[in-house]
Write an enzyme that holds these catalytic residues in place. Structure first.
Site, short mmCIF file in Angstrom:
data_model
loop_
_atom_site.label_atom_id
_atom_site.label_comp_id
_atom_site.label_asym_id
_atom_site.label_seq_id
_atom_site.Cartn_x
_atom_site.Cartn_y
_atom_site.Cartn_z
N GLU A 173 0.81 -1.22 0.00
CA GLU A 173 0.00 0.00 0.00
C GLU A 173 0.84 1.27 0.00
OE1 GLU A 173 -2.48 -0.40 3.41
OE2 GLU A 173 -3.54 -2.18 2.64
N ASP A 200 12.53 -3.96 -10.32
CA ASP A 200 13.76 -4.04 -9.53
C ASP A 200 13.63 -3.33 -8.19
OD1 ASP A 200 15.01 -5.50 -11.48
OD2 ASP A 200 15.93 -3.77 -12.46
N ARG A 307 8.92 11.68 -13.01
CA ARG A 307 8.25 10.39 -12.82
C ARG A 307 6.90 10.33 -13.54
NH1 ARG A 307 10.71 7.05 -9.26
NH2 ARG A 307 8.91 5.68 -9.36
#
Length: 550
Positions: A173, A200, A307
């Site tokens: 979460e 990864d 991102r």
């Protein structure tokens, strides 16, 4: 006089039918084989192979089938006591190291014979103690393309159910949820392994949680860089579902969820080195693939601001950092890995059943015993620490090849997964054109290190100190030599428009930014084990490939 080969002991040999065609079926402790019975003595050169074999260790499961018959009204019903056939589910190799779950159904002439075959095969599967029966599964629903839950439910969960593996699934979460749960809450004695579904980053969480838990239970002080860490008993499985899956690619040969699930089911085991990273006797992180300073550190730092772009952010950040072309000054000290097998420029690669990893593990164990007996230090036995000062575009430490689909050979093609060493790659200041030549080598067949400005060392340990962290006397000397330029570069390093190179970069540790630049890195040989077997050689792959499906 030559010694005669020991005959293979057959457990079962029967005439059974496959798709209503007569076959001679045999079972020994290692192989299940079915061969079509010749209907004609005439040789057919273009007929597909009529003999099939599968290793018993790669049989996933066996199921007794219930025959059905039709009633007079056209409906169907299951017939009691008519289980004369059974289905074997097994691993079939495909191209590019992929595996798939194949199946074959055998029909027996008698019910008792069918029961006997099923019973014997199940006994052989039960005797394989390396297979997991209970797994703890962590799913990262936010990583990569947010497909982890779907991949697990549709592709992996049915295979685990087929193999009668019970699972406890936890959907994470928040960041480091899996790490904290493993470190503090998980009842590890109830499980045979831990599986992460993600990229990864998720694997790194699992490693940190499991290794930290093991050291805490063993009373090891992880803040001491000279401590010998305790190897983890539980194996780790990786179901690739992230934006980057380099660990999975380097240990299995493909980023395919079904292939990884099958490696877990058959109980494969691949040892793997882990590096511990410290700063001033304080533990920072563990690393299993790449530590990168300079170019790769800058790429990660810049990509973290983007991102929202998804995986494309790495390409944009890489282009930007290449055009910026920063270099960084500092000192690298390393402890060379002398007296062991293998070198960074070897033609041979780390593959399944690697002899280099096996023999070096043995050598390191013998040395450790000798150190305890003779009270000799690492530096006395390995030729002492070596020191290099300079201006670097990149400093990379690879504890594996770091191969991935974009770079099939990786940053260090001859690096090994479990030999207790890492390859320290130093890229000195050079022109932008030469640096491009170096980057292109990662995607070509040329020698990665055959460039005058690149050097590579196989090491057990290394330390890095950036220039701004060196002693006061070093700084004073540099100021006297370079005058005002050094003063202004310290002031305006955050403003590239002035033309001054920044004083320091960041370390990229398996996709995470380290909080310190001056670090001490040590390799711990075979600290963890994965549900994998390393990349199989093409010759082995071809030999074991089954013939076309029946």
């Amino acid at each position: 006089m030559e010694q005669m080969e020991r005959p293979v002991r057959l457990l079962l040999l029967s005439d059974l039918r496959v798709r209503n065609v007569a076959h001679e079926v045999s079972l020994c402790r290692s192989l299940l084989t079915w061969k079509r019975q010749a209907s004609s003595p005439v040789y057919h050169p273009f007929r597909p192979s009529v003999c099939h074999s599968v290793r018993v260790s790669e049989i996933i499961s066996i199921r007794e089938e219930v025959e059905e018959s039709s009633k007079e009204d056209g409906s169907w019903k299951k017939m009691k006591d008519c289980r004369r056939s059974f289905t074997v589910f097994y691993v079939e190799r495909c191209r590019q190291h992929r595996w798939r779950c194949a199946e074959v159904t055998f029909t027996c002439p008698e019910v008792a014979l069918c029961h006997h075959w099923v019973s014997v095969i199940r006994e052989q599967l039960t005797a394989i103690t390396s297979r997991p029966k209970h797994l703890l599964v962590y799913i990262n629903p936010y990583g990569g393309k947010r497909q982890a839950k779907r991949i697990y439910q549709q592709k992996v969960a049915p295979l685990f159910a087929l193999a009668n593996i019970s699972v406890h699934v936890i959907v994470t979460e928040y960041a480091n949820h899996a790490r904290d749960h493993l470190r503090e809450v998980a009842e590890l004695n109830k499980f045979d392994g831990v599986v992460c579904v993600g990229g990864d980053g998720m694997f790194s969480e699992i490693v940190h949680g499991l290794v930290s838990r093991t050291q805490n239970d063993g009373g090891i002080d992880v803040n001491c860089p000279d401590e010998t860490l305790i190897s983890c008993s539980l194996r780790i499985g990786i179901i690739p579902a992230g934006s980057t899956d380099c660990i999975c690619f380097a240990t299995v040969g493909t980023n395919d969820p079904v292939t990884s699930a099958l490696h877990i089911i058959v109980g494969d085991s691949q040892p793997m080195d882990v590096c511990s990273v410290h700063h001033n006797n304080s533990f920072l992180r563990y690393s299993v693939s790449l530590l990168g300073y300079g170019f790769y550190g800058d790429v990660l730092t810049d990509s973290e601001r983007k991102r929202w772009m998804g995986p494309a952010r790495y390409d944009l950040a890489g282009l930007k950092m290449f055009l910026t072309h920063h270099y960084y000054e500092g000192t690298v000290s390393y402890l060379p890995a002398s007296g062991i097998l293998g070198a960074p420029r070897d033609a041979s690669k780390c593959r399944s059943g690697c002899l280099v990893c096996r023999d070096n593990r043995k050598l390191l164990s013998e040395r450790a015993e000798m150190y305890e007996t003779d009270q000799m230090s690492d530096s006395e036995n390995d030729g002492g620490w070596q020191t290099i000062r300079g201006k670097f575009l990149a400093i990379n430490a690879a504890s594996m090849s770091c191969a991935c689909p974009r770079s099939p050979k990786g940053l260090s093609p001859a690096a090994h997964l479990a030999d207790g060493t890492m390859d320290l790659i130093l890229v000195r200041k050079c022109s932008r054109f030469n640096f491009l030549r170096h980057l292109l080598r990662h995607t070509s067949k040329d020698d990665q290190f055959d460039l005058s400005f690149v050097e590579v060392h196989r090491v057990h340990r290394f330390r890095f100190t950036p220039r701004y962290c060196q002693s006061d006397s070093d700084l004073e000397l540099d100021l006297l030599e370079n005058g005002k330029h050094q003063i202004f570069s310290q002031i305006c390093r955050d403003h590239p428009a002035c033309g001054c190179s920044p004083a320091f970069s960041n370390w990229n540790c398996d996709g995470e930014i380290l909080s310190h630049t001056a670090i001490d890195v040590r390799v711990h040989c075979q600290l963890i084990k994965l549900f994998a077997r390393g990349i199989e050689e093409p010759a082995m792959f071809d030999d074991l490939t089954l013939a076309s499906s029946l």
